[in-house]
Motif scaffolding. Structure first.
Motif, PDB file in Angstrom:
ATOM      1  N   PHE A  73     -58.883-100.340  46.737  1.00  0.00           N
ATOM      2  CA  PHE A  73     -59.092-101.763  46.500  1.00  0.00           C
ATOM      3  C   PHE A  73     -57.885-102.344  45.775  1.00  0.00           C
ATOM      4  O   PHE A  73     -57.481-101.856  44.722  1.00  0.00           O
ATOM      5  CB  PHE A  73     -60.353-101.986  45.658  1.00  0.00           C
ATOM      6  N   LEU A  74     -57.296-103.390  46.334  1.00  0.00           N
ATOM      7  CA  LEU A  74     -56.114-104.035  45.766  1.00  0.00           C
ATOM      8  C   LEU A  74     -56.392-105.518  45.588  1.00  0.00           C
ATOM      9  O   LEU A  74     -56.519-106.251  46.566  1.00  0.00           O
ATOM     10  CB  LEU A  74     -54.902-103.825  46.675  1.00  0.00           C
ATOM     11  N   SER A  75     -56.498-105.952  44.366  1.00  0.00           N
ATOM     12  CA  SER A  75     -56.685-107.377  44.057  1.00  0.00           C
ATOM     13  C   SER A  75     -55.319-108.023  43.891  1.00  0.00           C
ATOM     14  O   SER A  75     -54.295-107.321  43.862  1.00  0.00           O
ATOM     15  CB  SER A  75     -57.497-107.525  42.777  1.00  0.00           C
ATOM     16  N   PRO A  76     -55.245-109.347  43.755  1.00  0.00           N
ATOM     17  CA  PRO A  76     -53.942-109.991  43.520  1.00  0.00           C
ATOM     18  C   PRO A  76     -53.221-109.457  42.289  1.00  0.00           C
ATOM     19  O   PRO A  76     -51.994-109.483  42.225  1.00  0.00           O
ATOM     20  CB  PRO A  76     -54.313-111.473  43.351  1.00  0.00           C
ATOM     21  N   ARG A  77     -53.973-108.947  41.331  1.00  0.00           N
ATOM     22  CA  ARG A  77     -53.341-108.389  40.122  1.00  0.00           C
ATOM     23  C   ARG A  77     -52.723-107.019  40.368  1.00  0.00           C
ATOM     24  O   ARG A  77     -51.919-106.544  39.564  1.00  0.00           O
ATOM     25  CB  ARG A  77     -54.382-108.269  38.996  1.00  0.00           C
ATOM     26  N   ASP A  78     -53.128-106.379  41.483  1.00  0.00           N
ATOM     27  CA  ASP A  78     -52.722-105.000  41.724  1.00  0.00           C
ATOM     28  C   ASP A  78     -51.518-104.861  42.646  1.00  0.00           C
ATOM     29  O   ASP A  78     -51.018-103.755  42.828  1.00  0.00           O
ATOM     30  CB  ASP A  78     -53.894-104.211  42.335  1.00  0.00           C
ATOM     31  N   THR A  79     -51.074-105.932  43.267  1.00  0.00           N
ATOM     32  CA  THR A  79     -49.973-105.839  44.217  1.00  0.00           C
ATOM     33  C   THR A  79     -48.957-106.947  43.970  1.00  0.00           C
ATOM     34  O   THR A  79     -49.216-107.910  43.256  1.00  0.00           O
ATOM     35  CB  THR A  79     -50.474-105.977  45.675  1.00  0.00           C
ATOM     36  N   GLN A  80     -47.821-106.798  44.628  1.00  0.00           N
ATOM     37  CA  GLN A  80     -46.774-107.819  44.585  1.00  0.00           C
ATOM     38  C   GLN A  80     -46.842-108.738  45.800  1.00  0.00           C
ATOM     39  O   GLN A  80     -45.956-109.554  46.004  1.00  0.00           O
ATOM     40  CB  GLN A  80     -45.394-107.146  44.544  1.00  0.00           C
ATOM     41  N   LEU A  81     -47.908-108.584  46.612  1.00  0.00           N
ATOM     42  CA  LEU A  81     -48.003-109.349  47.849  1.00  0.00           C
ATOM     43  C   LEU A  81     -47.965-110.841  47.566  1.00  0.00           C
ATOM     44  O   LEU A  81     -48.835-111.395  46.908  1.00  0.00           O
ATOM     45  CB  LEU A  81     -49.301-108.992  48.581  1.00  0.00           C
ATOM     46  N   GLY A  82     -46.924-111.497  48.069  1.00  0.00           N
ATOM     47  CA  GLY A  82     -46.789-112.929  47.890  1.00  0.00           C
ATOM     48  C   GLY A  82     -46.480-113.343  46.464  1.00  0.00           C
ATOM     49  O   GLY A  82     -46.492-114.526  46.138  1.00  0.00           O
TER      50      GLY A  82
END
Length: 303
Positions: A73-82
């Motif tokens: 599970f990857l939330s916005p806090r967990d990735t650099q996506l965008g």
């Protein structure tokens, strides 16, 4: 062979989609029989959530576990996506580490850009424009309760949103007819309606949409990201509530569906989910089975 993605229902042929529905029903039987079936052992699904969801996370995560795999599970806090790293670069990296990627986001262009640079299948778990995974569950539910889809009359009542768009695609792919009733200014894209005029018709009232329909479906009036419009939408949509009186216009064996979460007293009456024509709980459960069939198709092949 090039990597297959599932961004809209148009990415698969009608025969492939029907095969996934049939397989979903079989996988449901397998699970309920207690049989262990793990075709995705040691496979990993990356789940990128820019929009939160109960059913999407639980169904994909449980499905991978039941198949012998795992999910991250990857939330916005967990990735650099965008958020500093280009989407294309995130896709290049993440797709080297997992076997498939599920994305739930806002702009449909985001998932298209990610898929263009991904080495592995990308699944659209919802964008502002389309929600194809939910349609697989809805259509599976209808088939289980009422049989073949072709030649049926379906009604969409409410916002001409991502769910409505995917219902239009489903009508095209499966050969049923969709009547759409929306308040003025909240209709689906006119170009899409023109393109799919052979299977989708915009009507003026909820009653006209529901008349003789084998399925009546709706969604919330205010989706995530539209909270500032809530008071305006409640006024504009007040004549588009689905309730037992509206369902009485439908066919005698009509079903009611809602993708959930539902706002009782708004798009549906307080008692609609408990109506004998409602199959929303089967519909919600079938997210699990339909998505398992989808994952198997993308990672193992048709069975």
């Amino acid at each position: 062979m090039s990597t297959r993605h599932f961004l809209t229902l148009l990415d698969f042929t009608p025969a492939e989609l029907q095969g996934i529905l049939d397989r979903a029903i079989e996988l449901k039987r397998i699970l309920r029989s207690g049989e262990i079936y793990e075709p995705l052992k040691n496979r990993v699904l990356g789940m990128i959530f820019e929009k939160s969801s109960t059913r999407t996370r639980v169904s994909f995560e449980a499905g991978m576990a039941q198949f012998g795999g795992s999910a991250i599970f990857l939330s916005p806090r967990d990735t650099q996506l965008g958020r500093g790293e280009p989407i294309e670069d995130s896709a290049r990296v993440i797709s080297r580490m997992v076997d498939a990627v599920m994305i739930r986001t806002f702009d449909h262009a985001t998932i298209e850009r990610f898929a263009a640079y991904s080495r592995v299948p990308v699944i659209n778990a919802l964008t502002d424009d389309h929600h194809p995974c939910q349609l697989l569950a809805d259509l599976q539910t209808f088939v289980e309760h009422r049989g073949p889809l072709a030649g049926r009359e379906f009604a969409w009542v409410g916002d001409g949103n991502n769910m409505c768009n995917s219902y239009v695609h489903a009508a095209h792919q499966f050969g049923f007819h969709l009547r759409i009733a929306c308040p003025y200014g909240f209709e689906p894209d006119p170009d899409m309606l023109e393109q799919y005029a052979h299977c989708a018709t915009l009507v003026k009232t909820a009653e006209e949409a529901a008349e003789g329909a084998h399925l009546v479906a709706t969604d919330v009036w205010t989706s995530m990201g539209q909270e500032s419009e809530q008071s305006v939408r409640k006024r504009r949509f007040s004549m588009y509530q689905v309730n037992p009186r509206l369902m009485d216009h439908a066919a005698d064996d009509a079903l009611f569906m809602h993708c959930l979460p539902a706002h009782r007293g708004e798009e549906i009456s307080e008692d609609m989910l408990d109506d004998k024509r409602s199959v929303v709980w089967d519909e919600a459960e079938n997210r699990l089975h339909a998505q398992k069939a989808l994952l198997e198709f993308l990672l193992v092949g048709a069975r």
